[in-house]
Scaffold this motif. Structure first.
Motif, PDB file in Angstrom:
ATOM      1  N   VAL A  61       0.831  -1.211   0.000  1.00  0.00           N
ATOM      2  CA  VAL A  61       0.000   0.000   0.000  1.00  0.00           C
ATOM      3  C   VAL A  61       0.863   1.258   0.000  1.00  0.00           C
ATOM      4  CG1 VAL A  61      -1.651   1.341   1.355  1.00  0.00           C
ATOM      5  CG2 VAL A  61      -1.969  -1.119   1.088  1.00  0.00           C
ATOM      6  N   ILE A  62       1.885   1.298   0.866  1.00  0.00           N
ATOM      7  CA  ILE A  62       2.735   2.486   0.961  1.00  0.00           C
ATOM      8  C   ILE A  62       3.490   2.730  -0.354  1.00  0.00           C
ATOM      9  CG2 ILE A  62       4.786   3.450   2.081  1.00  0.00           C
ATOM     10  CD1 ILE A  62       3.870   2.191   4.670  1.00  0.00           C
ATOM     11  N   TYR A  63       4.038   1.660  -0.915  1.00  0.00           N
ATOM     12  CA  TYR A  63       4.822   1.821  -2.146  1.00  0.00           C
ATOM     13  C   TYR A  63       3.943   2.296  -3.301  1.00  0.00           C
ATOM     14  CZ  TYR A  63       8.046   0.860  -5.957  1.00  0.00           C
ATOM     15  OH  TYR A  63       8.847   0.990  -7.064  1.00  0.00           O
ATOM     16  N   VAL A  64       2.760   1.713  -3.434  1.00  0.00           N
ATOM     17  CA  VAL A  64       1.856   2.128  -4.512  1.00  0.00           C
ATOM     18  C   VAL A  64       1.436   3.581  -4.332  1.00  0.00           C
ATOM     19  CG1 VAL A  64      -0.447   1.786  -5.491  1.00  0.00           C
ATOM     20  CG2 VAL A  64       0.999  -0.195  -4.982  1.00  0.00           C
ATOM     21  N   ALA A  65       1.105   3.984  -3.102  1.00  0.00           N
ATOM     22  CA  ALA A  65       0.687   5.369  -2.837  1.00  0.00           C
ATOM     23  C   ALA A  65       1.814   6.355  -3.158  1.00  0.00           C
ATOM     24  CB  ALA A  65       0.254   5.510  -1.379  1.00  0.00           C
TER      25      ALA A  65
END
Length: 273
Positions: A61-65
């Motif tokens: 989630v963090i990387y995609v955001a």
């Protein structure tokens, strides 16, 4: 003509070349920064001994955001209006969300299972209308193995929406048995035999002490409740073996376990001649 072509070339480089170079630089640097930030968060979570499934989910989630933010920043360097682009992404996300309500519900439920942990891998649970040993907790579903060695995949939304019974959550469990004896049997003798059976089994805990008592004067029998405490891992073996031992001991002691029966009384009316 040559001077005009050179001027145009310079204008093109200034208009498109430099913004493109800056966009590439922003994308490369941003991608590196996204990886570094993501790895820092992952290491902090692993240091805090957070569940590995939650760590993987948070990492994604963090990387995609962060990458979405980097891409928007790179597009901004090219002179593209990122506000309208973000609005398009949001609209597309909403449309996808509406079409995948069930999937997103399972996704949210999976996050809740990982966060609150009502059970873990290896626990024997009853959830979502299924009973079995938890083998894997995924974001969208949970895999269980039934007692007859079948693998069942249950949507997480179905699990969260129902009562969850975790039979492995506590170290000890109580084994509940109902034993019926005849009305003609000596109840004190019955109690003594049951107490001896339980005290002779090392798997049965002394604290809390077992409960033995008359629970019901039924139609065909006097019913005793026999409730010993055991370690959770010993539950099924104690349940099966103690019931077998009770039958063997009752036969040896002359204590009967009556069949269900009804007494029928026929009254014959005599008709005067």
């Amino acid at each position: 003509m040559e001077a005009i072509s050179t001027d145009k070339l310079i204008d093109l480089v200034q208009s498109y070349g430099l913004p493109l170079v800056w966009a590439i630089i922003v994308f490369i640097v941003g991608r590196i920064a996204a990886r570094i930030i993501t790895n820092i968060v992952v290491k902090m979570m692993q240091k805090s001994k957070v569940d590995e499934t939650l760590v993987k989910f948070t990492k994604t989630v963090i990387y995609v955001a962060l990458m979405v933010f980097v891409i928007l920043a790179a597009l901004g360097k090219l002179g593209i209006e990122t506000t309208s682009f973000a609005a398009i992404i949001a609209a597309a996300g909403l449309a996808i969300g509406l079409s995948l309500q069930g999937t997103l519900g399972n996704f949210a439920s999976g996050f809740m299972l990982i966060l609150f942990r009502p059970f873990k891998v290896g626990d024997f649970v009853e959830a979502g209308g299924v009973s079995g040993i938890v083998e894997e907790i995924q974001i969208f579903s949970t895999k269980m193995r039934t007692g007859d060695n079948k693998e069942i995949t249950v949507p997480n939304g179905q699990i969260v929406g129902t009562t969850i019974t975790n039979y492995s959550a506590k170290e000890t469990r109580r084994v509940d048995m109902v034993i019926g004896v005849s009305y003609n049997d000596d109840l004190k003798k019955v109690r003594a035999v049951l107490e001896d059976i339980l005290s002779s089994d090392e798997r049965i805990l002394k604290d809390p002490a077992p409960t033995i008592g008359v629970s019901e004067l039924a139609d065909s029998s006097v019913n005793f409740v026999v409730r010993p405490w055991v370690k959770s891992a010993d539950y099924w073996s104690v349940l099966f073996e103690i019931q077998e031992e009770i039958k063997i001991r009752f036969d040896a002691e002359g204590i009967s376990i009556p069949y269900p029966q009804h007494d029928l009384h026929v009254v014959k009316d005599e008709v005067a001649a």
